[in-house]
Design a protein around this motif. Structure first.
Motif, short mmCIF file in Angstrom:
data_model
loop_
_atom_site.label_atom_id
_atom_site.label_comp_id
_atom_site.label_asym_id
_atom_site.label_seq_id
_atom_site.Cartn_x
_atom_site.Cartn_y
_atom_site.Cartn_z
N LYS A 1 39.09 34.66 43.39
CA LYS A 1 40.28 34.93 44.19
C LYS A 1 40.96 36.25 43.79
O LYS A 1 42.02 36.57 44.29
N LEU A 2 40.32 37.00 42.88
CA LEU A 2 40.88 38.29 42.49
C LEU A 2 40.70 39.29 43.64
O LEU A 2 39.63 39.35 44.25
N VAL A 3 41.74 40.04 43.94
CA VAL A 3 41.72 40.97 45.07
C VAL A 3 41.92 42.39 44.53
O VAL A 3 42.90 42.67 43.85
N THR A 4 40.96 43.28 44.85
CA THR A 4 41.00 44.67 44.40
C THR A 4 40.78 45.58 45.59
O THR A 4 39.85 45.39 46.37
N THR A 5 41.65 46.59 45.73
CA THR A 5 41.47 47.61 46.76
C THR A 5 40.92 48.86 46.08
O THR A 5 41.49 49.33 45.10
N ILE A 6 39.83 49.37 46.61
CA ILE A 6 39.19 50.58 46.10
C ILE A 6 39.59 51.72 47.03
O ILE A 6 39.45 51.61 48.25
#
Length: 132
Positions: free
Chosen positions: A120-125
């Motif tokens: 459920k970890l959310v990362t925007t690149i």
């Protein structure tokens, strides 16, 4: 990266509010030159290695990835591959020491201290696009 975040949190004397970032300056795998950052509700005294910074106002390509951090390498490769296939030029300089980015970020919308489920970890690149 965890030691850098640990140093940031302990030096700042505040708890993160869930949004952390990593700015990649130079990449020559497995060597990285990075900055780590976080948002806080309080002002942080700038001592030791703590500095303030400003991100460039520009155009970026981006994608959001949900899942464990070990999937970020492949997610970033997909974004870079998409840029190459579509002719979007990234603002990056190839040097003898590796690729130097004008601005390449991972923004962690949550983190393991807030969300224990790695899926459920959310990362925007985000990667800065070269000026036209």
């Amino acid at each position: 990266m965890d030691p850098a975040f640990d140093e940031l949190f302990s030096s700042a004397g505040v708890k993160p509010d869930g949004i952390e970032s990593i700015k990649f300056h130079l990449i020559d795998m497995p060597k990285l030159e990075i900055e780590v950052g976080m948002t806080t509700e309080a002002t942080i005294p700038l001592t030791g290695r703590l500095v303030s910074g400003v991100l460039p106002q520009s155009r970026f390509i981006s994608m959001t990835y949900t899942g464990p951090y070990d999937g970020l390498f492949d997610a970033t490769a997909m974004l870079i591959g998409w840029a190459k296939e579509t002719g979007v030029e990234r603002d990056v300089e190839k040097t003898p020491d590796g690729e130097r980015f004008a601005c390449r970020l991972e923004v962690h919308e949550n983190n393991p201290s807030v969300e224990p489920d790695p899926f459920k970890l959310v990362t925007t690149i985000l990667i800065k696009v070269a000026d036209l």
